[in-house]
Design an enzyme around this catalytic site. Structure first.
Site, short mmCIF file in Angstrom:
data_model
loop_
_atom_site.label_atom_id
_atom_site.label_comp_id
_atom_site.label_asym_id
_atom_site.label_seq_id
_atom_site.Cartn_x
_atom_site.Cartn_y
_atom_site.Cartn_z
N CYS A 158 8.57 8.98 4.51
CA CYS A 158 7.22 8.56 4.11
C CYS A 158 6.62 9.75 3.35
CB CYS A 158 6.42 8.25 5.36
SG CYS A 158 4.66 7.98 5.05
N CYS A 217 5.75 6.81 -3.10
CA CYS A 217 5.51 6.14 -1.82
C CYS A 217 6.78 5.33 -1.61
CB CYS A 217 4.30 5.22 -1.91
SG CYS A 217 4.20 4.05 -0.55
N1 DGL Z 1 5.59 4.45 2.68
C1 DGL Z 1 4.62 5.46 2.84
C2 DGL Z 1 4.75 6.58 1.82
O1 DGL Z 1 5.84 6.87 1.39
C3 DGL Z 1 3.20 5.10 3.18
C4 DGL Z 1 2.62 3.75 2.92
C5 DGL Z 1 1.32 3.54 3.71
O2 DGL Z 1 1.45 3.25 4.90
O3 DGL Z 1 0.24 3.71 3.13
O4 DGL Z 1 3.79 7.22 1.46
#
Ligand code: DGL
Length: 227
Positions: A69, A179
């Site tokens: 993430c 993301c």
């Molecule tokens: N998938 C996550 C990232 O890489 C975060 C998405 C979220 O929950 O806002 O930042």
């Protein structure tokens, strides 16, 4: 056993890459849907969530953890020495690859853009690169809700087209999926931007953690646990 976590489906791209690289590794995947989205959280909230996710995976037997993430990876430097030794963030390996470009577009969550983490990290590898960041928080929810059947909604497609136009307008040669949720729209972006190099932090992160996994750890049974 390797632990991987994200706020939802985003980290699955890292999971698939690690599975491809290490077919026998036991992997536990944590999707913290209860606290999603991470992108709208404050820095303090993210630090607490990231610590909790790492602990939960370690309590279940993980010896190393991939922070799949980008948003959670922005608080990596705020973790304890022990947590930093166990966990691998994905922004640094992705920035190393992205820095090969001259004009780099980054799409990410609100928090990641506000933190400026990609810009700072990319400039460590290349002073000459120009970085353009764009928050796409709504797209996270669109991907999260649409990903179960693999289809992209009309609304989501419209947003993807706007991103492609923006990348073209700023004449970017590189696009970072800052993301991990955006890995699920990578093929559509590739079709719209055939001449742009697309960097996936999820994949780069999986490659980075592979280096940390010892031969001994990589002789599991290919077990998979989802929590
Ligand atoms: N998938 C996550 C990232 O890489 C975060 C998405 C979220 O929950 O806002 O930042």
């Amino acid at each position: 056993m390797t632990g991987i976590f994200d706020s939802g489906v985003g980290g699955l791209a890292a999971y698939f890459e690690l599975r491809r690289l290490l077919p026998r590794e036991d992997i536990i995947y944590l999707a913290d849907r209860k606290n999603a989205p991470y992108g709208t959280k404050t820095k303090d909230e993210l630090i607490a969530l990231t610590k909790k996710d790492i602990k939960r995976l370690c309590d279940m037997g993980a010896r190393q953890v991939l922070i799949a993430c980008c948003t959670a990876s922005t608080v990596y430097s705020e973790l304890s020495e022990w947590e930093r030794a166990i966990a691998t963030p994905i922004i640094t390996p992705a920035s190393r690859v992205a820095a090969e470009g001259e004009r780099i577009a980054v799409i990410a969550t609100e928090h990641t853009v506000r933190s400026g983490a990609f810009g700072k990290e990319i400039r460590k590898f290349s002073q000459a690169s120009e970085v353009f960041e764009r928050a796409e928080q709504l797209l996270v929810a669109m991907v999260e809700s649409g990903s179960r059947d693999g289809r992209i909604s009309g609304e989501c497609e419209g947003e993807i087209r706007q991103i492609a136009e923006w990348v073209t307008d700023i004449r970017a040669d590189t696009l970072v999926l800052g993301c991990t949720h955006f890995s699920h729209i990578e093929s559509t972006l590739r079709e719209l931007l055939p001449c742009v190099k697309i960097v996936s932090p999820a994949r780069e992160g999986a490659k980075a953690i592979k280096k940390k996994i010892t031969v001994q750890n990589a002789t599991g049974n290919g077990r998979e646990i989802y929590i």
